[in-house]
Scaffold this motif. Structure first.
Motif, PDB file in Angstrom:
ATOM      1  N   PHE A  17      22.651   0.728  17.592  1.00 20.25           N
ATOM      2  CA  PHE A  17      22.890   1.707  16.521  1.00 20.25           C
ATOM      3  C   PHE A  17      21.576   2.188  15.912  1.00 20.25           C
ATOM      4  CE2 PHE A  17      27.429   0.021  15.434  1.00 20.25           C
ATOM      5  CZ  PHE A  17      27.865   0.462  16.678  1.00 20.25           C
ATOM      6  N   ALA A  54      23.796  -3.885  16.698  1.00 18.81           N
ATOM      7  CA  ALA A  54      22.874  -3.441  15.642  1.00 18.81           C
ATOM      8  C   ALA A  54      21.674  -2.730  16.251  1.00 18.81           C
ATOM      9  CB  ALA A  54      22.422  -4.631  14.810  1.00 18.81           C
ATOM     10  N   ILE A  56      22.602  -1.107   8.641  1.00 18.94           N
ATOM     11  CA  ILE A  56      23.493  -1.634   9.680  1.00 18.94           C
ATOM     12  C   ILE A  56      23.359  -3.145   9.624  1.00 18.94           C
ATOM     13  CG2 ILE A  56      23.966  -1.697  12.161  1.00 18.94           C
ATOM     14  CD1 ILE A  56      22.282   0.997  12.246  1.00 18.94           C
ATOM     15  N   VAL A  73      28.449  -4.686  11.791  1.00 17.33           N
ATOM     16  CA  VAL A  73      28.434  -5.062  13.209  1.00 17.33           C
ATOM     17  C   VAL A  73      28.619  -6.582  13.281  1.00 17.33           C
ATOM     18  CG1 VAL A  73      27.020  -3.151  14.065  1.00 17.33           C
ATOM     19  CG2 VAL A  73      25.913  -5.223  13.175  1.00 17.33           C
ATOM     20  N   VAL A 105      27.148   0.107   7.680  1.00 17.14           N
ATOM     21  CA  VAL A 105      27.777  -0.024   9.001  1.00 17.14           C
ATOM     22  C   VAL A 105      27.827  -1.519   9.343  1.00 17.14           C
ATOM     23  CG1 VAL A 105      27.668   0.566  11.449  1.00 17.14           C
ATOM     24  CG2 VAL A 105      26.879   2.212   9.730  1.00 17.14           C
ATOM     25  N   SER A 118      18.263  -1.930  10.497  1.00 17.68           N
ATOM     26  CA  SER A 118      18.979  -3.206  10.521  1.00 17.68           C
ATOM     27  C   SER A 118      17.996  -4.358  10.385  1.00 17.68           C
ATOM     28  CB  SER A 118      19.764  -3.352  11.828  1.00 17.68           C
ATOM     29  OG  SER A 118      20.539  -4.533  11.815  1.00 17.68           O
TER      30      SER A 118
END
Length: 297
Positions: free
Chosen positions: A235, A232, A197, A226, A224, A243
């Motif tokens: 998630f 972040a 992420i 962001v 993913v 992340s």
């Protein structure tokens, strides 16, 4: 008949004599000779055209006029004391409004800690904290919407002045149950098989992360995307993936069941505080700078 123009020294001596009931004690309190006190009182009486003290049974006794004058003197001195306190309060920033901005990276954890400390020191002060996108920082300061802004992004703008309030590194956020959570550090290569992420390359976080990956000879593969660090973190908390964020954003992440593992060979991430160069820094801005530096040390 013209009213006498009273002198500060006359009032000071008069108060001392009224408080001590003695010319000798008043002179000792003021650090001057007794004849000097006696002469000042005599001139004061001459200018007022009235007697303030009489000798009765060897004692110095104030007249009724002196008692009434003292009431007015103390009332005025009380107002002056309140004025002095009000001026000191303004200079200290107590009871004033302090409005400032921050981007989410600093605003998520570091700013709340600084704000708590400043609130403890100035409970009467009113604080406004605006969360900003990086693109809005210049106009926010230039048009006087707030006194300063904190961010991890470097801004090369001739209208802004800056100081570094903290220095950090990148960390990898992951759930405490993650297989890599117990490692003392982690490299970009070790994240190759993880759902990442992360942030676009043109964002402040993206630039710091790509610079660190470049040191390791790797390129990011983002699963993913962001834009804001709070997304972040949320998630990661939902166990979507891991992340890489700045360590300021990851402070107290244990409360969400997460772990912040240091990223090996990370580039340095400065935390900046910006203000408009055309406006002086307020006392509150100076205090915020000192508080942030203290928290980061």
């Amino acid at each position: 008949m013209a009213r006498p123009r009273l002198k500060d020294r006359q009032i000071e001596v008069f108060r001392a004599v009224m408080a001590t009931g003695s010319l000798t004690s008043a002179s000792q309190q003021l650090g001057v000779s007794q004849p000097s006190v006696t002469m000042t009182i005599k001139r004061f009486e001459d200018e007022l055209g009235t007697t303030l003290f009489e000798r009765i049974g060897g004692r110095l006794v104030p007249t009724e006029e002196a008692k009434l004058i003292l009431v007015e003197v103390e009332r005025v001195y009380g107002q002056f004391d309140r004025l002095s306190e009000a001026i000191s309060s303004i200079v200290a920033g107590d009871g004033a409004r302090f409005r400032f901005g921050t981007t989410p990276s600093i605003g998520m954890r570091l700013i709340p800690k600084a704000l708590k400390r400043m609130r403890d020191n100035h409970p009467a002060r009113v604080f406004y904290c605006d969360f900003l996108a990086q693109k809005d920082v210049r106009d926010y300061l230039l048009f006087g919407q707030g006194a300063c802004v904190t961010t991890i992004a470097k801004a090369d703008d001739p209208t802004l002045e800056t100081t570094i309030v903290a220095r950090g590194k990148l960390v990898c956020l992951m759930p405490q149950t993650h297989a890599l959570a117990r490692l003392p550090s982690i490299s970009p290569k070790m994240l190759a098989g993880e759902t990442l992420i992360s942030f676009a390359p043109e964002t402040p976080h993206g630039k710091y992360i790509d610079a660190t990956y470049a040191r390791a000879g790797f390129e990011r593969k983002i699963d993913v995307f962001v834009h804001f660090v709070e997304a972040a973190i949320s998630f990661v908390a939902e166990e979507i993936g891991v992340s890489i964020v700045d360590e300021f954003s990851a402070m107290d992440c244990e409360r969400m069941g997460l772990v912040a593992v240091p990223v090996e060979d990370s580039v340095e991430i400065p935390a900046y505080l910006y203000w408009c160069r055309f406006r002086p820094r307020s006392t509150a801005v100076e205090e915020l700078i000192d508080t942030l530096k203290s928290l980061a040390s």
